[in-house]
Design a protein around this motif. Sequence first.
Motif, mmCIF file in Angstrom:
data_model
loop_
_atom_site.group_PDB
_atom_site.id
_atom_site.type_symbol
_atom_site.label_atom_id
_atom_site.label_comp_id
_atom_site.label_asym_id
_atom_site.label_seq_id
_atom_site.Cartn_x
_atom_site.Cartn_y
_atom_site.Cartn_z
ATOM 1 N N ASP A 10 0.831 -1.195 0.000
ATOM 2 C CA ASP A 10 0.000 0.000 0.000
ATOM 3 C C ASP A 10 0.869 1.250 0.000
ATOM 4 O O ASP A 10 1.845 1.350 0.738
ATOM 5 N N LYS A 11 0.475 2.203 -0.835
ATOM 6 C CA LYS A 11 1.217 3.449 -0.912
ATOM 7 C C LYS A 11 0.888 4.322 0.289
ATOM 8 O O LYS A 11 -0.266 4.457 0.680
ATOM 9 N N TRP A 71 -14.192 -8.556 15.908
ATOM 10 C CA TRP A 71 -12.941 -7.832 15.750
ATOM 11 C C TRP A 71 -12.363 -8.100 14.365
ATOM 12 O O TRP A 71 -12.569 -9.154 13.773
ATOM 13 N N TYR A 72 -11.640 -7.125 13.842
ATOM 14 C CA TYR A 72 -11.141 -7.210 12.471
ATOM 15 C C TYR A 72 -10.062 -6.160 12.253
ATOM 16 O O TYR A 72 -9.802 -5.311 13.115
ATOM 17 N N SER A 73 -9.439 -6.195 11.089
ATOM 18 C CA SER A 73 -8.441 -5.188 10.741
ATOM 19 C C SER A 73 -8.503 -4.914 9.253
ATOM 20 O O SER A 73 -9.052 -5.701 8.478
ATOM 21 N N PHE A 74 -7.955 -3.781 8.858
ATOM 22 C CA PHE A 74 -7.786 -3.480 7.435
ATOM 23 C C PHE A 74 -6.590 -2.553 7.284
ATOM 24 O O PHE A 74 -6.183 -1.865 8.220
ATOM 25 N N HIS A 75 -6.016 -2.567 6.100
ATOM 26 C CA HIS A 75 -4.857 -1.736 5.793
ATOM 27 C C HIS A 75 -5.297 -0.667 4.797
ATOM 28 O O HIS A 75 -6.014 -0.975 3.843
ATOM 29 N N HIS A 76 -4.882 0.562 5.028
ATOM 30 C CA HIS A 76 -5.284 1.648 4.134
ATOM 31 C C HIS A 76 -4.145 2.645 3.973
ATOM 32 O O HIS A 76 -3.724 3.273 4.944
ATOM 33 N N LYS A 77 -3.597 2.711 2.764
ATOM 34 C CA LYS A 77 -2.567 3.689 2.426
ATOM 35 C C LYS A 77 -1.428 3.720 3.435
ATOM 36 O O LYS A 77 -1.008 4.770 3.923
ATOM 37 N N GLY A 78 -0.934 2.538 3.763
ATOM 38 C CA GLY A 78 0.221 2.436 4.632
ATOM 39 C C GLY A 78 -0.074 2.452 6.106
ATOM 40 O O GLY A 78 0.852 2.380 6.922
ATOM 41 N N VAL A 79 -1.350 2.535 6.486
ATOM 42 C CA VAL A 79 -1.735 2.559 7.895
ATOM 43 C C VAL A 79 -2.567 1.313 8.198
ATOM 44 O O VAL A 79 -3.445 0.931 7.414
ATOM 45 N N HIS A 80 -2.313 0.665 9.323
ATOM 46 C CA HIS A 80 -3.024 -0.548 9.717
ATOM 47 C C HIS A 80 -4.064 -0.195 10.776
ATOM 48 O O HIS A 80 -3.732 0.340 11.839
ATOM 49 N N PHE A 81 -5.336 -0.474 10.484
ATOM 50 C CA PHE A 81 -6.455 -0.179 11.377
ATOM 51 C C PHE A 81 -6.940 -1.475 12.021
ATOM 52 O O PHE A 81 -7.109 -2.485 11.342
ATOM 53 N N ILE A 82 -7.196 -1.422 13.322
ATOM 54 C CA ILE A 82 -7.647 -2.597 14.068
ATOM 55 C C ILE A 82 -8.899 -2.228 14.851
ATOM 56 O O ILE A 82 -8.870 -1.356 15.730
ATOM 57 N N GLY A 83 -10.017 -2.886 14.543
ATOM 58 C CA GLY A 83 -11.269 -2.686 15.258
ATOM 59 C C GLY A 83 -11.467 -3.773 16.295
ATOM 60 O O GLY A 83 -11.438 -4.965 15.960
ATOM 61 N N LEU A 84 -11.661 -3.389 17.557
ATOM 62 C CA LEU A 84 -11.789 -4.345 18.656
ATOM 63 C C LEU A 84 -13.180 -4.283 19.284
ATOM 64 O O LEU A 84 -13.886 -3.274 19.170
ATOM 65 N N ASN A 85 -13.561 -5.350 19.963
ATOM 66 C CA ASN A 85 -14.801 -5.397 20.737
ATOM 67 C C ASN A 85 -14.438 -5.657 22.197
ATOM 68 O O ASN A 85 -14.108 -6.776 22.571
ATOM 69 N N ASN A 86 -14.486 -4.615 23.006
ATOM 70 C CA ASN A 86 -14.157 -4.781 24.427
ATOM 71 C C ASN A 86 -15.369 -4.544 25.317
ATOM 72 O O ASN A 86 -15.244 -4.173 26.483
ATOM 73 N N CYS A 87 -16.567 -4.797 24.766
ATOM 74 C CA CYS A 87 -17.782 -4.542 25.545
ATOM 75 C C CYS A 87 -18.544 -5.819 25.891
ATOM 76 O O CYS A 87 -19.644 -5.746 26.432
ATOM 77 N N VAL A 88 -17.986 -6.987 25.571
ATOM 78 C CA VAL A 88 -18.607 -8.237 26.009
ATOM 79 C C VAL A 88 -18.078 -8.519 27.402
ATOM 80 O O VAL A 88 -16.943 -8.954 27.577
ATOM 81 N N GLN A 89 -18.884 -8.269 28.421
ATOM 82 C CA GLN A 89 -18.376 -8.191 29.779
ATOM 83 C C GLN A 89 -19.396 -8.697 30.776
ATOM 84 O O GLN A 89 -20.576 -8.863 30.453
ATOM 85 N N VAL A 90 -18.958 -8.906 31.988
ATOM 86 C CA VAL A 90 -19.861 -9.353 33.042
ATOM 87 C C VAL A 90 -20.181 -8.221 34.012
ATOM 88 O O VAL A 90 -21.041 -8.355 34.863
#
Length: 332
Positions: A66-67, A173-192
Amino acid sequence: MNRFKEDEVVQEGQDAAQAAGDGIDRRNFLGCMAWAGTGLLWSMVGGVPTSKLLAQTMKGAAHAADKVEDFSFVQISDCHIGFNKGANPDVTGTLKKAIDRANLVPAGMKAPDFMLHTGDITQNSKAAEFDTASEVIKGFKSDVFYVPGEHDFIDDGVQYKQRFGNGTAGNGWYSFHHKGVHFIGLNNCVQVDAMGNMGEDQLKWLKANLADQSHSTPIVVFAHIPLWMVYEKWGWGTKDGEQALAMLKPFGSVTVLNGHIHQVVQKIEGNVAFHTAMATAFPQPAPGAAPNPGPMMVPAGKLESVLGVTNVKVVHGKSHLAVVDSTLPEPV
């Protein structure tokens, strides 16, 4: 029974906001909190947090070729579609205004490539609420990437995953790469309980995901609940967030974007920059300014002045973010 139901904050919260003048007392909380910022326009210069048309899918494997280009993106959070109490009886209306604001392109800048929504799209995880939110958000002129909030997982994420889970792992949760930057989407709301939690499976996934990235690759992590401990008494943090942050320390540029607390808080630790977004729905009190967190009443006619869009520019080689907050009413 909705265990995430929020109670109206009592008068002390309103009094604290009024006393602070601009809605909070910055001296009482790290000296870096500010009202406004339901949306965040990130300008990434030289590949460090910032703009262009994103055509990636959520499957998002990293692409080393990716540029690296300058680009911007928008963050919004906490729409709470379905909420109808006194703090904001028209959350759909303020979401529409936030989308309109996000579509405004400042002079001399390019349109944002995409939008990140950092959770609590709905109030009760109901299908009709997701339908309304999706109808409004599709007014944004480019692509939108989501992570869930606890209000989106009241039904164990059934509605959320049906709509946004395609191509994601685990509970979204997932990730994607865009124009040289790596994005990471997390789920931290499954909780007790009220505290955020990632869980062992997601942490293992994150470790493997980061192992594929060069330490020189800029990383942007987005999740609903702050990964760092903003205010433990109110559950404003993630129990196992430190494990995730330890994995991110070797990288030269890391930006962590969250929502949940309905106010802008910034923090810099080494190469990691933290930023929480304001809600599009209603404000919450500053930590400790009221007996409990929850929707906060503001004086009549002032709601839109504590909901808005934040423009953030990150320049390559700089460690600090330049933040300019814009409230929902269009500037005169």
